[in-house]
Design a protein around this motif. Structure first.
Motif, mmCIF file in Angstrom:
data_model
loop_
_atom_site.group_PDB
_atom_site.id
_atom_site.type_symbol
_atom_site.label_atom_id
_atom_site.label_comp_id
_atom_site.label_asym_id
_atom_site.label_seq_id
_atom_site.Cartn_x
_atom_site.Cartn_y
_atom_site.Cartn_z
ATOM 1 N N ASP A 261 27.514 44.211 46.388
ATOM 2 C CA ASP A 261 26.679 44.837 45.345
ATOM 3 C C ASP A 261 27.512 45.472 44.232
ATOM 4 N N SER A 262 28.465 44.699 43.707
ATOM 5 C CA SER A 262 29.344 45.225 42.660
ATOM 6 C C SER A 262 28.622 45.278 41.314
ATOM 7 N N ARG A 263 28.972 46.306 40.530
ATOM 8 C CA ARG A 263 28.449 46.467 39.174
ATOM 9 C C ARG A 263 29.603 46.852 38.258
ATOM 10 N N ASP A 264 29.394 46.671 36.971
ATOM 11 C CA ASP A 264 30.415 47.004 35.965
ATOM 12 C C ASP A 264 31.764 46.371 36.310
ATOM 13 N N VAL A 265 31.720 45.097 36.667
ATOM 14 C CA VAL A 265 32.941 44.382 37.066
ATOM 15 C C VAL A 265 33.807 44.099 35.838
ATOM 16 N N LYS A 266 35.076 44.458 35.959
ATOM 17 C CA LYS A 266 36.050 44.157 34.906
ATOM 18 C C LYS A 266 37.252 43.493 35.559
ATOM 19 N N VAL A 267 37.601 42.311 35.069
ATOM 20 C CA VAL A 267 38.775 41.604 35.555
ATOM 21 C C VAL A 267 39.651 41.301 34.356
ATOM 22 N N ASN A 268 40.900 41.728 34.427
ATOM 23 C CA ASN A 268 41.851 41.491 33.336
ATOM 24 C C ASN A 268 42.977 40.607 33.830
ATOM 25 N N PHE A 269 43.194 39.497 33.127
ATOM 26 C CA PHE A 269 44.296 38.601 33.464
ATOM 27 C C PHE A 269 45.383 38.764 32.418
ATOM 28 N N ASP A 270 46.596 38.929 32.890
ATOM 29 C CA ASP A 270 47.775 38.995 32.041
ATOM 30 C C ASP A 270 48.733 37.951 32.604
ATOM 31 N N THR B 255 51.525 38.162 34.019
ATOM 32 C CA THR B 255 52.166 38.542 35.280
ATOM 33 C C THR B 255 51.357 39.561 36.077
ATOM 34 N N LYS B 256 50.126 39.853 35.635
ATOM 35 C CA LYS B 256 49.312 40.876 36.316
ATOM 36 C C LYS B 256 47.862 40.446 36.398
ATOM 37 N N CYS B 257 47.185 41.038 37.383
ATOM 38 C CA CYS B 257 45.737 40.882 37.499
ATOM 39 C C CYS B 257 45.167 42.266 37.777
ATOM 40 N N GLY B 258 44.211 42.677 36.950
ATOM 41 C CA GLY B 258 43.569 43.970 37.140
ATOM 42 C C GLY B 258 42.107 43.768 37.489
ATOM 43 N N PHE B 259 41.604 44.595 38.392
ATOM 44 C CA PHE B 259 40.212 44.495 38.831
ATOM 45 C C PHE B 259 39.638 45.895 38.960
ATOM 46 N N SER B 260 38.399 46.069 38.503
ATOM 47 C CA SER B 260 37.698 47.325 38.735
ATOM 48 C C SER B 260 36.199 47.071 38.771
ATOM 49 N N CYS B 261 35.501 47.916 39.513
ATOM 50 C CA CYS B 261 34.043 47.814 39.601
ATOM 51 C C CYS B 261 33.478 49.040 40.303
ATOM 52 N N LEU B 262 32.159 49.143 40.250
ATOM 53 C CA LEU B 262 31.434 50.095 41.082
ATOM 54 C C LEU B 262 30.819 49.270 42.189
ATOM 55 N N GLY B 263 30.923 49.735 43.439
ATOM 56 C CA GLY B 263 30.440 48.914 44.540
ATOM 57 C C GLY B 263 29.611 49.666 45.540
ATOM 58 N N GLY B 264 28.704 48.927 46.175
ATOM 59 C CA GLY B 264 27.888 49.473 47.252
ATOM 60 C C GLY B 264 26.770 50.359 46.745
ATOM 61 N N ASP C 219 50.792 43.179 40.496
ATOM 62 C CA ASP C 219 51.916 42.526 39.823
ATOM 63 C C ASP C 219 52.130 41.210 40.548
ATOM 64 N N LEU C 220 51.855 40.112 39.874
ATOM 65 C CA LEU C 220 51.823 38.796 40.508
ATOM 66 C C LEU C 220 53.207 38.237 40.804
ATOM 67 N N PHE C 221 53.259 37.402 41.839
ATOM 68 C CA PHE C 221 54.497 36.763 42.274
ATOM 69 C C PHE C 221 55.116 35.929 41.152
ATOM 70 N N ASP C 222 54.286 35.224 40.407
ATOM 71 C CA ASP C 222 54.760 34.348 39.330
ATOM 72 C C ASP C 222 53.764 34.435 38.179
ATOM 73 N N SER D 131 42.331 31.334 33.464
ATOM 74 C CA SER D 131 41.934 32.046 34.678
ATOM 75 C C SER D 131 40.525 32.604 34.490
ATOM 76 N N LYS D 132 39.762 32.631 35.594
ATOM 77 C CA LYS D 132 38.353 33.025 35.525
ATOM 78 C C LYS D 132 37.982 33.862 36.735
ATOM 79 N N HIS D 133 36.784 34.446 36.697
ATOM 80 C CA HIS D 133 36.257 35.137 37.877
ATOM 81 C C HIS D 133 34.757 34.900 37.963
ATOM 82 N N LYS D 134 34.226 35.031 39.190
ATOM 83 C CA LYS D 134 32.797 34.837 39.443
ATOM 84 C C LYS D 134 32.330 35.920 40.396
ATOM 85 N N ARG D 135 31.268 36.611 40.025
ATOM 86 C CA ARG D 135 30.705 37.672 40.844
ATOM 87 C C ARG D 135 29.563 37.133 41.693
ATOM 88 N N THR D 136 29.539 37.495 42.982
ATOM 89 C CA THR D 136 28.394 37.220 43.852
ATOM 90 C C THR D 136 27.933 38.563 44.416
#
Length: 159
Positions: A23-32, A34-43, A54-57, A64-69
């Motif tokens: 039950d996530s809301r206000d989902v924010k995903v940032n792709f850089d 060398t980095k991936c940032g994620f934030s949301c309100l959940g439950g 900080d990504l391996f490579d 890059s994309k994201h999908k919320r369920t």
């Protein structure tokens, strides 16, 4: 703020990260690169989750994309160098308590060849075509006679 629990797995051209927040809301995903940032309100109690990885490579942040369920947020990170295996998700070798490998989706694709996959498909077909439980002999009651086995004798005392 709490980091969201996450699982990841590696593929030839991409890496998948699943942030397990129901039950996530206000989902924010940032792709850089060398980095991936994620934030949301959940439950139902609206807990704020925030993860920074900080990504391996490097990745192609534009592809890059994201999908919320209702159960999670799945991120598809396109590798900048397809065909290069990632032994871990993070740049540092440190173990993160909220991150684990998704073994249900993990596949050692480096060693795969079309021939081996063909053999696996043949093996799967063979297993599916084998008989079910109806073809097994009835082993129940095979030893119904109550006779004593030879190994039921009293053991000698140890000296």
């Amino acid at each position: 703020m709490h980091p969201a629990t996450a699982k990841w797995y590696d593929r030839r051209d991409c890496v998948f990260i699943e942030f397990c927040v129901a039950d996530s809301r206000d989902v924010k995903v940032n792709f850089d690169k060398t980095k991936c940032g994620f934030s949301c309100l959940g439950g139902t109690d609206c807990v704020k989750h925030e993860n920074e990885i900080d990504l391996f490579d490097t990745i192609d942040e534009n592809e890059s994309k994201h999908k919320r369920t209702d159960r999670s947020v799945l991120c598809y990170l396109r590798k900048a160098q397809p065909g290069k295996a990632w032994p871990r998700l993070t740049k540092e070798k440190a173990k993160l308590s909220w991150l684990s490998v998704d073994f249900n989706n993990w596949k050692d694709w480096e060693d795969d060849s079309d021939e081996e996959m063909g053999n696996f498909d043949q093996f799967s077909d063979m297993m599916n075509n084998m008989g079910g439980e109806d073809d097994l002999p009835d082993l129940d009651g095979a030893d119904d006679d109550e006779s004593a086995d030879s190994d039921d004798e009293k053991m000698p005392d140890l000296e």
